[in-house]
Structures are given as C-alpha cells and as structure tokens.
Design a protein around this motif. Structure first.
Motif, PDB file in Angstrom:
ATOM      1  N   ASN A 145       3.928 -15.264   7.898  1.00  0.00           N
ATOM      2  CA  ASN A 145       4.928 -14.226   8.359  1.00  0.00           C
ATOM      3  C   ASN A 145       5.335 -13.472   7.120  1.00  0.00           C
ATOM      4  O   ASN A 145       6.458 -12.857   7.123  1.00  0.00           O
ATOM      5  N   ILE A 146       4.477 -13.518   5.909  1.00  0.00           N
ATOM      6  CA  ILE A 146       4.960 -12.500   4.761  1.00  0.00           C
ATOM      7  C   ILE A 146       3.861 -11.681   4.475  1.00  0.00           C
ATOM      8  O   ILE A 146       2.953 -12.031   3.687  1.00  0.00           O
ATOM      9  N   PRO A 147       3.761 -10.601   4.998  1.00  0.00           N
ATOM     10  CA  PRO A 147       2.600  -9.747   4.982  1.00  0.00           C
ATOM     11  C   PRO A 147       2.728  -8.988   3.492  1.00  0.00           C
ATOM     12  O   PRO A 147       3.738  -9.169   2.738  1.00  0.00           O
ATOM     13  N   LYS A 148       1.613  -8.142   3.098  1.00  0.00           N
ATOM     14  CA  LYS A 148       1.594  -7.822   1.694  1.00  0.00           C
ATOM     15  C   LYS A 148       2.651  -6.989   1.367  1.00  0.00           C
ATOM     16  O   LYS A 148       2.947  -6.639   0.178  1.00  0.00           O
ATOM     17  N   ASP A 149       3.266  -6.156   2.116  1.00  0.00           N
ATOM     18  CA  ASP A 149       4.444  -5.181   1.783  1.00  0.00           C
ATOM     19  C   ASP A 149       5.805  -5.859   2.251  1.00  0.00           C
ATOM     20  O   ASP A 149       6.748  -5.322   1.992  1.00  0.00           O
ATOM     21  N   HIS A 150       5.792  -7.127   2.359  1.00  0.00           N
ATOM     22  CA  HIS A 150       7.173  -7.788   2.754  1.00  0.00           C
ATOM     23  C   HIS A 150       7.920  -7.802   1.333  1.00  0.00           C
ATOM     24  O   HIS A 150       7.478  -8.638   0.339  1.00  0.00           O
ATOM     25  N   PRO A 151       9.264  -7.697   1.286  1.00  0.00           N
ATOM     26  CA  PRO A 151      10.083  -7.642   0.086  1.00  0.00           C
ATOM     27  C   PRO A 151      10.176  -9.153  -0.307  1.00  0.00           C
ATOM     28  O   PRO A 151      10.488  -9.511  -1.600  1.00  0.00           O
ATOM     29  N   ALA A 152       9.799 -10.163   0.494  1.00  0.00           N
ATOM     30  CA  ALA A 152      10.080 -11.595   0.149  1.00  0.00           C
ATOM     31  C   ALA A 152       9.192 -11.856  -0.942  1.00  0.00           C
ATOM     32  O   ALA A 152       9.307 -12.884  -1.495  1.00  0.00           O
ATOM     33  N   ARG A 153       8.000 -11.088  -0.891  1.00  0.00           N
ATOM     34  CA  ARG A 153       7.145 -11.509  -2.210  1.00  0.00           C
ATOM     35  C   ARG A 153       7.676 -11.458  -3.599  1.00  0.00           C
ATOM     36  O   ARG A 153       7.209 -11.811  -4.659  1.00  0.00           O
ATOM     37  N   ASP A 154       8.605 -10.336  -3.651  1.00  0.00           N
ATOM     38  CA  ASP A 154       9.232 -10.219  -4.835  1.00  0.00           C
ATOM     39  C   ASP A 154       9.823 -11.549  -5.436  1.00  0.00           C
ATOM     40  O   ASP A 154       9.834 -11.601  -6.533  1.00  0.00           O
ATOM     41  N   MET A 155      10.323 -12.304  -4.734  1.00  0.00           N
ATOM     42  CA  MET A 155      11.160 -13.515  -5.013  1.00  0.00           C
ATOM     43  C   MET A 155      10.225 -14.678  -5.400  1.00  0.00           C
ATOM     44  O   MET A 155      10.604 -15.401  -6.017  1.00  0.00           O
TER      45      MET A 155
END
Length: 345
Positions: A145-155
């Motif tokens: 549930n972390i798509p490519k534009d999800h802000p959680a990827r920054d972390m």
C-alpha cells in the motif's frame, strides 16, 4: 663407436653422482638423454657403420640408455629422500617451547539478540522465514500500500539498482510474498529476520544498514488484543518478566490501525532516567493490524480473515538490553567490546 659409447656411459654416471638437487638432475637428463643430448649425437654416426655392426651397436646403445635411465631414477629417489630428511631436520618441533594461547570466540551480540528473539517467537508457534535483500519495488512498496507517489517513500529512501529493483528498506516485503504463497490457507504465523538498507546518516543511533525482524500473523478473528498479548510476551521474554508495554497511535501505510509500541524502562523500572528521558518508557517497535489492501493484494478476503504485523530493530533492542549508547559499536570489530558478550567464558 663402442668405445665412444662406453666412455659416454662412464662420464654420465660420474656426473650423475655430482647432482645435488632436482634442477641439476633435470639438466643432466637433457645433456645426456635428451633429443639433442650427447647419446643421440653419438647415435647419429651409426649411418657410417657397416650392416653387420649396426645391430650390435644399436643393442649396446639401448642397454646404455636403459642403464642411464635406471641410474637417474635411483639418483632421483635418493635426492628426494635426502631432501625429506633435511626438511624434517629443519622443521623439527621443540616440544619444550611454551605453546600458543588461543582465545575462544563467541557469538556477536546482534546474533545473540536474533537468536533470543527467534526462541521467544518459536515458543509462540511462529515460523522463521527469510527473504531477498535485493528486492522488487512491487514487494517492497506497492504490495504494501505504498504506491510510487506515496510520501512514505521519502522516509524509506534506499539504494536503487534499477527503477524496479532496490535494496529492501524493511523485511515487510515478506508479508506480501508469504501471503501470496499461502493464500487462501490460514493461519499464517511468521517472523522474518534480515538486513535492510536505507539512506540514513551514520551516527550514534542510525546506520545505513541494520537488522530488522518482521512479524506477521493472519487468521480468522485476529484482533488488536492478540497483537498486544504477543508483544507483551516478547517484551517480558526479552527484557524481564515485570515489563509492561503500551501502544500509542501511529501511522504505517500497510497497517490500520497502527501503533508505536513502548516498553517500561528496564533500567529505572518506569521511574524515569536519562535513558528513557524521564518518561519511564522506551519505544521498541512499530505494529498494527494488517491493512485490508495488503490482504486483498495477496488474494485474501479481508472480510473473512484479519491479522497483525510488527517490525523491530535488532540493534535498538540490543542497545536497550545491554545498555549500549552507540550503534556503531556493533560494527567496529573492537575486541574489547565484543569480549563482553562471550557468555560463560
């Protein structure tokens, strides 16, 4: 020619006795028995002999060649035996010299913690699974549930090999991989220890590479209270039977609801100290109920089954258990530090 051959044989045997090593012996062979050796040179003159003499001189030449070959082999054996005798003499051990003192090694503190964690969860019926450190973007992010534009990827910025292949940022991809393989079977109860990678600055409490243990349980009727019970058993098994835990609301894309899990400080017993910053609690892991999206993506019906997941850092657990204030101690190979963990030695 007969006299020439006899003289060659006498001279060859005389020089053979003077050979002191294998190199000299090989030089002797080439000089007398080689294709361009002295015996071959003499035999080239057989063309000048009469037909009656040739068979006799030929037999004599063969006898001399055989004799020289036999003498060379005997000399070679003698040289090998002499070299062996000299080697044994030079390598003789002095049994009166004091022996070396060998230090006994021990398990690395992180290995000890991983084994303790595994033992606790094996006792609760969990299985141990392992997954790839080089992971697909799909399993590391999208299936959770972390798509490519999800802000959680920054972390969880990590080291990319290609746009779709990366060094995993957590052991959570094994949630998706395991559920895909087991669907529609339940229960699923696994822990996944392994190394993960993130683009963090290396300091006293962070490292670009560290060890994590993921936990997952999926079954019919799994509740948040089950999660709390399992983590309470873990905290007491790891930090002491009088430990308590608390859950604080948090957010993770692959769990809903999500929580940060604290354990009562084992150093001050919850009274407040420098380690727990006066709060009496220390954060040890993140957890929550498996998000319905993750279950659906793997093929499960979230209306029929539910589950929980959690992830903890092994280094953080070891720092808390052993009172270590700098994560870098685990990777510096300082023997003074590591010898403290040689239990029973």
């Amino acid at each position: 020619m007969e006299e020439t051959l006899r003289e060659l044989e006498r001279r060859a045997l005389q020089e053979l006795e003077q050979c002191e090593d294998s190199n000299q012996l090989e030089a002797w062979r080439l000089r007398f028995l080689g294709k361009k050796g002295q015996l071959t040179a003499v035999l080239r003159g057989m063309a000048k002999l009469s037909e009656d003499e040739r068979p006799r001189i030929g037999r004599l030449a063969n006898e001399i060649r055989d004799a020289l070959e036999e003498a060379r082999a005997s000399r070679q054996d003698a040289l090998k035996e002499e070299e062996r005798r000299r080697r044994l003499e030079s390598e003789r051990l002095d049994v009166t010299v004091p022996g070396w003192r060998f230090t006994v090694g021990g398990l690395h503190p992180l290995t000890r913690i991983i084994e303790e964690i595994e033992e606790i969860f094996l006792g609760m019926g969990f299985e141990i699974h392992e997954g790839p450190e080089v992971e697909l973007d799909y399993y590391n992010f999208e299936a959770l549930n972390i798509p490519k534009d999800h802000p959680a990827r920054d972390m969880q910025d990590t080291f990319y090999i290609t746009e779709e292949i990366l060094m995993r940022t957590h052991t959570s991809p094994m949630q998706a991989r395991t559920l895909e393989k087991t669907c529609p079977s339940v229960p699923v109860k696994i822990i996944v220890p392994g190394r993960v990678y993130r683009r963090d600055e290396d300091d006293a409490t962070h490292s670009h590479s560290f060890v994590q243990v993921e936990g997952l349980m999926v079954d019919r009727g799994v509740r948040m209270s089950d999660l709390k019970g399992v983590l309470t058993v873990f905290a007491r098994g790891m930090f002491g039977e009088d430990r308590q835990i608390r859950l604080r609301p948090s957010y993770f894309p692959f769990t809903e609801p999500s929580a940060e899990v604290d354990v009562s400080c084992p150093l001050c017993d919850g009274a407040g100290c420098r380690v727990c910053k006066g709060s009496g609690w220390i954060e040890i892991l993140g957890a929550g109920m498996v998000h319905p999206y993750v279950l659906e993506k793997a093929g499960y019906d979230p209306d029929e089954v539910s589950g929980f997941a959690f992830g903890l850092g092994v280094e953080r657990t070891a720092m808390l258990k052993y009172g270590i204030d700098d994560i870098r101690h685990f990777y510096m190979n300082d023997l003074h530090f590591l010898r403290q963990f040689r239990r029973g030695l």
